[in-house]
Design a protein around this motif. Structure first.
Motif, short mmCIF file in Angstrom:
data_model
loop_
_atom_site.label_atom_id
_atom_site.label_comp_id
_atom_site.label_asym_id
_atom_site.label_seq_id
_atom_site.Cartn_x
_atom_site.Cartn_y
_atom_site.Cartn_z
N GLU A 142 0.84 -1.19 0.00
CA GLU A 142 0.00 0.00 0.00
C GLU A 142 0.88 1.24 0.00
O GLU A 142 1.71 1.42 0.90
N ASN A 143 0.71 2.10 -1.01
CA ASN A 143 1.44 3.36 -1.06
C ASN A 143 0.81 4.36 -0.09
O ASN A 143 -0.41 4.40 0.05
N ASN A 144 1.63 5.15 0.56
CA ASN A 144 1.18 6.22 1.46
C ASN A 144 0.16 5.71 2.49
O ASN A 144 -0.79 6.41 2.85
N TYR A 145 0.36 4.53 3.01
CA TYR A 145 -0.59 3.88 3.91
C TYR A 145 -0.87 4.70 5.18
O TYR A 145 -2.00 4.82 5.61
N CYS A 146 0.16 5.26 5.78
CA CYS A 146 0.01 6.02 7.03
C CYS A 146 -0.11 7.52 6.80
O CYS A 146 -0.09 8.30 7.75
N GLY A 147 -0.18 7.93 5.53
CA GLY A 147 -0.27 9.35 5.23
C GLY A 147 1.05 10.08 5.36
O GLY A 147 1.10 11.30 5.39
N ASP A 148 2.14 9.31 5.41
CA ASP A 148 3.47 9.90 5.55
C ASP A 148 4.27 9.85 4.26
O ASP A 148 5.46 10.14 4.24
#
Length: 147
Positions: free
Chosen positions: A129-135
């Motif tokens: 998953e890309n950018n999973y944590c919004g970071d």
């Protein structure tokens, strides 16, 4: 090694904070802010990993609506890394979540030591998953059937 998992409460705040600070890195998004750490302790099943009287790290999970457990945290103090404490802590966690059909987790794809540990314990990689944590960073999703 005589490990046990002790449920953390807000009385253990400083100990959990020490563990989180020691583990913060590019591949581990630790709880650093006080309000986030308090929320983490109050809303999740957070455990101190104890070896006798010594705290060696922390491990946590929460329950998901789909009947699964999500391991949200595994952090060891630096002096206890690479000595089998993480493996034993996860095995103990499996016993706590054995009523669920599976357990899953996310891990940064560059955290090769953690990935190797999880794979050795029967987890399988299910997605990226890309950018999973919004970071802006990707995460791998791993899961392991329990029942």
């Amino acid at each position: 090694m005589n490990l046990l998992l002790k449920r953390a409460t807000l009385k253990d705040f400083e100990e959990v904070k020490k563990i989180e600070k020691s583990a913060a890195s590019q591949t581990y998004a630790a709880y650093i802010e006080e309000k986030d750490l308090r929320k983490f302790i109050k809303n999740e099943f957070v455990f101190l990993i104890k070896n006798g009287k010594n705290t060696v790290g922390g491990i946590a999970y929460h329950l998901r609506k789909n009947g699964c457990a999500r391991m949200t945290n595994l952090a060891l103090l630096p002096e206890y890394r690479g000595k089998g404490f993480g493996t034993q802590a996860i095995v103990l966690l499996f016993k706590k979540v054995n009523k669920f059909k599976k357990i899953d987790l996310t891990v940064h794809p560059h955290n090769s030591r953690a990935i190797a540990l999880y794979l050795s314990l029967g987890f399988v990689i299910t997605s990226w998953e890309n950018n999973y944590c919004g970071d802006g960073e990707p995460r791998l999703i791993l899961e392991r059937k329990i029942k």
